[in-house]
Design a protein around this motif. Structure first.
Motif, PDB file in Angstrom:
ATOM      1  N   ILE A  17       0.856  -1.184   0.000  1.00 33.21           N
ATOM      2  CA  ILE A  17       0.000   0.000   0.000  1.00 33.21           C
ATOM      3  C   ILE A  17       0.891   1.232   0.000  1.00 33.21           C
ATOM      4  CG2 ILE A  17      -1.784   1.274   1.259  1.00 33.21           C
ATOM      5  CD1 ILE A  17      -2.538  -1.423   2.579  1.00 33.21           C
ATOM      6  N   MET A  18       0.737   2.072  -0.992  1.00 35.53           N
ATOM      7  CA  MET A  18       1.563   3.260  -1.096  1.00 35.53           C
ATOM      8  C   MET A  18       0.854   4.344  -1.898  1.00 35.53           C
ATOM      9  SD  MET A  18       4.393   1.892  -3.870  1.00 35.53           S
ATOM     10  CE  MET A  18       5.220   3.495  -3.957  1.00 35.53           C
ATOM     11  N   GLN A  19       1.423   5.544  -1.878  1.00 35.39           N
ATOM     12  CA  GLN A  19       0.858   6.656  -2.622  1.00 35.39           C
ATOM     13  C   GLN A  19       1.244   6.515  -4.093  1.00 35.39           C
ATOM     14  OE1 GLN A  19      -0.704   8.716  -0.301  1.00 35.39           O
ATOM     15  NE2 GLN A  19      -1.892   9.551  -1.992  1.00 35.39           N
ATOM     16  N   LEU A  20       0.245   6.487  -4.963  1.00 35.70           N
ATOM     17  CA  LEU A  20       0.485   6.413  -6.404  1.00 35.70           C
ATOM     18  C   LEU A  20      -0.105   7.652  -7.067  1.00 35.70           C
ATOM     19  CD1 LEU A  20      -0.528   2.667  -7.017  1.00 35.70           C
ATOM     20  CD2 LEU A  20       1.781   3.580  -6.705  1.00 35.70           C
ATOM     21  N   LYS A  21       0.582   8.179  -8.053  1.00 35.68           N
ATOM     22  CA  LYS A  21       0.126   9.414  -8.683  1.00 35.68           C
ATOM     23  C   LYS A  21      -0.905   9.192  -9.782  1.00 35.68           C
ATOM     24  CE  LYS A  21       4.255  12.214  -7.822  1.00 35.68           C
ATOM     25  NZ  LYS A  21       5.340  13.029  -8.445  1.00 35.68           N
ATOM     26  N   LYS A  22      -0.762   8.096 -10.540  1.00 32.86           N
ATOM     27  CA  LYS A  22      -1.599   7.949 -11.729  1.00 32.86           C
ATOM     28  C   LYS A  22      -2.387   6.642 -11.795  1.00 32.86           C
ATOM     29  CE  LYS A  22       1.337  10.889 -14.622  1.00 32.86           C
ATOM     30  NZ  LYS A  22       2.109  10.972 -15.892  1.00 32.86           N
ATOM     31  N   ARG A  23      -2.198   5.764 -10.840  1.00 32.65           N
ATOM     32  CA  ARG A  23      -2.864   4.464 -10.916  1.00 32.65           C
ATOM     33  C   ARG A  23      -3.528   4.124  -9.593  1.00 32.65           C
ATOM     34  NH1 ARG A  23       0.793   0.093 -14.036  1.00 32.65           N
ATOM     35  NH2 ARG A  23      -1.300  -0.734 -14.320  1.00 32.65           N
ATOM     36  N   TRP A  24      -4.626   3.361  -9.691  1.00 37.78           N
ATOM     37  CA  TRP A  24      -5.272   2.875  -8.486  1.00 37.78           C
ATOM     38  C   TRP A  24      -4.617   1.594  -7.988  1.00 37.78           C
ATOM     39  CZ3 TRP A  24      -7.699   6.255  -5.963  1.00 37.78           C
ATOM     40  CH2 TRP A  24      -8.516   7.208  -6.576  1.00 37.78           C
ATOM     41  N   GLY A  25      -4.049   0.843  -8.909  1.00 35.53           N
ATOM     42  CA  GLY A  25      -3.404  -0.396  -8.502  1.00 35.53           C
ATOM     43  C   GLY A  25      -2.597  -0.991  -9.624  1.00 35.53           C
ATOM     44  N   SER A  26      -1.753  -1.963  -9.280  1.00 38.57           N
ATOM     45  CA  SER A  26      -0.956  -2.652 -10.293  1.00 38.57           C
ATOM     46  C   SER A  26      -0.507  -3.996  -9.732  1.00 38.57           C
ATOM     47  CB  SER A  26       0.270  -1.818 -10.697  1.00 38.57           C
ATOM     48  OG  SER A  26       1.155  -1.669  -9.594  1.00 38.57           O
ATOM     49  N   LEU A  27      -0.204  -4.913 -10.637  1.00 40.61           N
ATOM     50  CA  LEU A  27       0.332  -6.219 -10.253  1.00 40.61           C
ATOM     51  C   LEU A  27       1.633  -6.429 -11.009  1.00 40.61           C
ATOM     52  CD1 LEU A  27      -0.254  -8.911  -8.672  1.00 40.61           C
ATOM     53  CD2 LEU A  27      -1.041  -9.816 -10.867  1.00 40.61           C
ATOM     54  N   SER A  28       2.731  -6.552 -10.277  1.00 39.62           N
ATOM     55  CA  SER A  28       4.029  -6.726 -10.917  1.00 39.62           C
ATOM     56  C   SER A  28       4.254  -8.191 -11.266  1.00 39.62           C
ATOM     57  CB  SER A  28       5.146  -6.247  -9.982  1.00 39.62           C
ATOM     58  OG  SER A  28       5.235  -7.106  -8.852  1.00 39.62           O
ATOM     59  N   LYS A  29       5.244  -8.440 -12.090  1.00 36.86           N
ATOM     60  CA  LYS A  29       5.538  -9.806 -12.502  1.00 36.86           C
ATOM     61  C   LYS A  29       6.126 -10.644 -11.364  1.00 36.86           C
ATOM     62  CE  LYS A  29       5.981  -8.810 -17.416  1.00 36.86           C
ATOM     63  NZ  LYS A  29       6.824  -8.888 -18.629  1.00 36.86           N
ATOM     64  N   ASN A  30       6.599  -9.973 -10.322  1.00 38.74           N
ATOM     65  CA  ASN A  30       7.072 -10.733  -9.152  1.00 38.74           C
ATOM     66  C   ASN A  30       5.950 -10.938  -8.130  1.00 38.74           C
ATOM     67  OD1 ASN A  30       6.764  -8.285  -7.920  1.00 38.74           O
ATOM     68  ND2 ASN A  30       8.900  -8.052  -7.302  1.00 38.74           N
ATOM     69  N   ARG A  31       4.692 -10.720  -8.604  1.00 40.80           N
ATOM     70  CA  ARG A  31       3.484 -11.006  -7.833  1.00 40.80           C
ATOM     71  C   ARG A  31       3.352 -10.103  -6.610  1.00 40.80           C
ATOM     72  NH1 ARG A  31       1.537 -15.618  -9.964  1.00 40.80           N
ATOM     73  NH2 ARG A  31       0.059 -15.991  -8.281  1.00 40.80           N
ATOM     74  N   THR A  32       3.641  -8.834  -6.798  1.00 41.97           N
ATOM     75  CA  THR A  32       3.370  -7.830  -5.775  1.00 41.97           C
ATOM     76  C   THR A  32       2.187  -6.994  -6.222  1.00 41.97           C
ATOM     77  OG1 THR A  32       5.672  -7.677  -5.035  1.00 41.97           O
ATOM     78  CG2 THR A  32       4.246  -5.811  -4.552  1.00 41.97           C
ATOM     79  N   LEU A  33       1.130  -7.004  -5.433  1.00 39.08           N
ATOM     80  CA  LEU A  33      -0.068  -6.231  -5.750  1.00 39.08           C
ATOM     81  C   LEU A  33       0.033  -4.913  -4.994  1.00 39.08           C
ATOM     82  CD1 LEU A  33      -3.730  -7.602  -5.741  1.00 39.08           C
ATOM     83  CD2 LEU A  33      -3.149  -5.238  -5.252  1.00 39.08           C
ATOM     84  N   THR A  34       0.152  -3.822  -5.747  1.00 36.73           N
ATOM     85  CA  THR A  34       0.280  -2.496  -5.153  1.00 36.73           C
ATOM     86  C   THR A  34      -1.028  -1.745  -5.341  1.00 36.73           C
ATOM     87  OG1 THR A  34       2.642  -2.441  -5.709  1.00 36.73           O
ATOM     88  CG2 THR A  34       1.588  -0.345  -5.157  1.00 36.73           C
ATOM     89  N   ILE A  35      -1.553  -1.188  -4.261  1.00 33.74           N
ATOM     90  CA  ILE A  35      -2.759  -0.382  -4.379  1.00 33.74           C
ATOM     91  C   ILE A  35      -2.525   1.007  -3.794  1.00 33.74           C
ATOM     92  CG2 ILE A  35      -4.422  -2.261  -4.493  1.00 33.74           C
ATOM     93  CD1 ILE A  35      -4.932  -2.017  -1.578  1.00 33.74           C
ATOM     94  N   ASN A  36      -3.220   1.962  -4.363  1.00 37.30           N
ATOM     95  CA  ASN A  36      -3.071   3.363  -4.000  1.00 37.30           C
ATOM     96  C   ASN A  36      -3.680   3.631  -2.624  1.00 37.30           C
ATOM     97  OD1 ASN A  36      -3.161   6.219  -3.896  1.00 37.30           O
ATOM     98  ND2 ASN A  36      -3.348   6.344  -6.122  1.00 37.30           N
ATOM     99  N   ARG A  37      -2.901   4.259  -1.768  1.00 35.35           N
ATOM    100  CA  ARG A  37      -3.385   4.553  -0.419  1.00 35.35           C
ATOM    101  C   ARG A  37      -4.632   5.437  -0.447  1.00 35.35           C
ATOM    102  NH1 ARG A  37       1.174   6.212   1.749  1.00 35.35           N
ATOM    103  NH2 ARG A  37       1.679   4.192   2.669  1.00 35.35           N
ATOM    104  N   ASP A  38      -4.771   6.263  -1.479  1.00 35.06           N
ATOM    105  CA  ASP A  38      -5.933   7.148  -1.572  1.00 35.06           C
ATOM    106  C   ASP A  38      -7.245   6.402  -1.750  1.00 35.06           C
ATOM    107  OD1 ASP A  38      -4.719   9.549  -1.109  1.00 35.06           O
ATOM    108  OD2 ASP A  38      -4.456  10.078  -3.212  1.00 35.06           O
ATOM    109  N   LEU A  39      -7.179   5.093  -2.014  1.00 33.28           N
ATOM    110  CA  LEU A  39      -8.412   4.320  -2.126  1.00 33.28           C
ATOM    111  C   LEU A  39      -9.192   4.317  -0.819  1.00 33.28           C
ATOM    112  CD1 LEU A  39      -7.545   1.168  -4.267  1.00 33.28           C
ATOM    113  CD2 LEU A  39      -9.312   2.867  -4.741  1.00 33.28           C
ATOM    114  N   ILE A  40      -8.544   4.640   0.286  1.00 31.86           N
ATOM    115  CA  ILE A  40      -9.236   4.694   1.566  1.00 31.86           C
ATOM    116  C   ILE A  40     -10.311   5.777   1.537  1.00 31.86           C
ATOM    117  CG2 ILE A  40      -7.699   6.355   2.696  1.00 31.86           C
ATOM    118  CD1 ILE A  40      -9.360   3.212   4.251  1.00 31.86           C
ATOM    119  N   LYS A  41     -10.233   6.679   0.575  1.00 32.14           N
ATOM    120  CA  LYS A  41     -11.234   7.740   0.459  1.00 32.14           C
ATOM    121  C   LYS A  41     -12.444   7.301  -0.365  1.00 32.14           C
ATOM    122  CE  LYS A  41      -7.554  11.219   0.714  1.00 32.14           C
ATOM    123  NZ  LYS A  41      -6.896  12.362   0.025  1.00 32.14           N
TER     124      LYS A  41
END
Length: 248
Positions: free
Chosen positions: A175-199
């Motif tokens: 979970i981290m601050q992202l500028k242009k995306r709500w989420g992403s899945l990397s090829k090393n199987r890390t799912l990153t989601i935008n902290r702003d989704l809490i809003k």
């Protein structure tokens, strides 16, 4: 119309992106095939055009349908353009609104002996010895970060419960601050989601997480991806729509 002529009028960008020539311009669209009986056209708040067509539908049939609905499509795009002016940047002073899980809360800032942020009776109550906007912003950011780490992890666990039966390896959540995306899945199987989704509303958080989990099986946005997404979230388009206007 021949296939060659159709392809001349529909420029293929990827497996899902097309542009239909209409008048002196063109209508860019995203196309997905699924097991359905009718062709559906929708216009999203970001003014993107999405077409869902039955498997095996010829490109010229899709082009003809889009051209037939072109005036309606243009009307919808003009409608959403009026919302392009978003809420002004927050100044972190009493009276302005801030979001949490899809609901708006009015900010009340006051002098206090401790740094405290609470939600009460429809208000964000912030007290501190320092009520300068930059300090209030820092206090709210810390509060959002704490809530995001707790709540987004909880929603991720709920969403994963639906996927674990598919023999997929559980991805690591980041979970981290992202500028242009709500989420992403990397090829090393890390799912990153935008902290702003809490809003955003919970149903929108679920949409982003399920969307990214579908990439565990289909690392693209082709027809198979959308078929899987629709299997888990039949109303995903409504959730996407709500997310796009949630943070206005």
């Amino acid at each position: 119309m021949s296939t060659a002529t159709t392809q001349a009028n529909m420029s293929l960008v990827s497996t899902k992106k097309l542009a239909v020539v209409y008048g002196e311009g063109e209508i860019p669209l995203q196309l997905a095939f699924s097991k359905r009986k009718t062709l559906e056209i929708s216009v999203h708040p970001d003014k993107s055009v999405f077409v869902k067509a039955p498997e095996g539908t010829e490109l010229e049939a899709i082009e003809a349908k889009v051209k037939k609905r072109a005036r309606w499509i243009k009307h919808q795009i003009r409608y959403f353009e009026q919302f392009d002016i978003r809420t002004p940047s927050r100044k972190y002073v009493s009276g302005e609104s801030h979001l949490y899980l899809g609901k708006k809360y009015r900010l009340k800032v006051g002098i206090g002996t401790d740094n405290i942020v609470t939600l009460k009776a429809g208000f964000f109550l912030v007290t501190s010895t320092d009520i300068q906007p930059n300090h209030v912003r820092s206090l709210l950011s810390d509060w959002y970060r704490e809530k995001a780490d707790l709540h987004l992890n909880k929603v991720f666990s709920e969403c994963w419960a639906k996927f674990r039966k598919r023999d997929a390896e559980k991805p690591n959540l980041k979970i981290m601050q992202l500028k242009k995306r709500w989420g992403s899945l990397s090829k090393n199987r890390t799912l990153t989601i935008n902290r702003d989704l809490i809003k955003a509303p919970k149903e929108c958080i679920e949409y982003v997480i399920i969307h990214e989990l579908c990439h565990l099986e289909h690392y693209h946005h082709g027809p198979e991806f959308y078929q899987l997404l629709e299997r888990f979230l039949p109303d995903w388009e409504k959730r996407k729509y709500k997310l796009e206007i949630a943070l206005i």
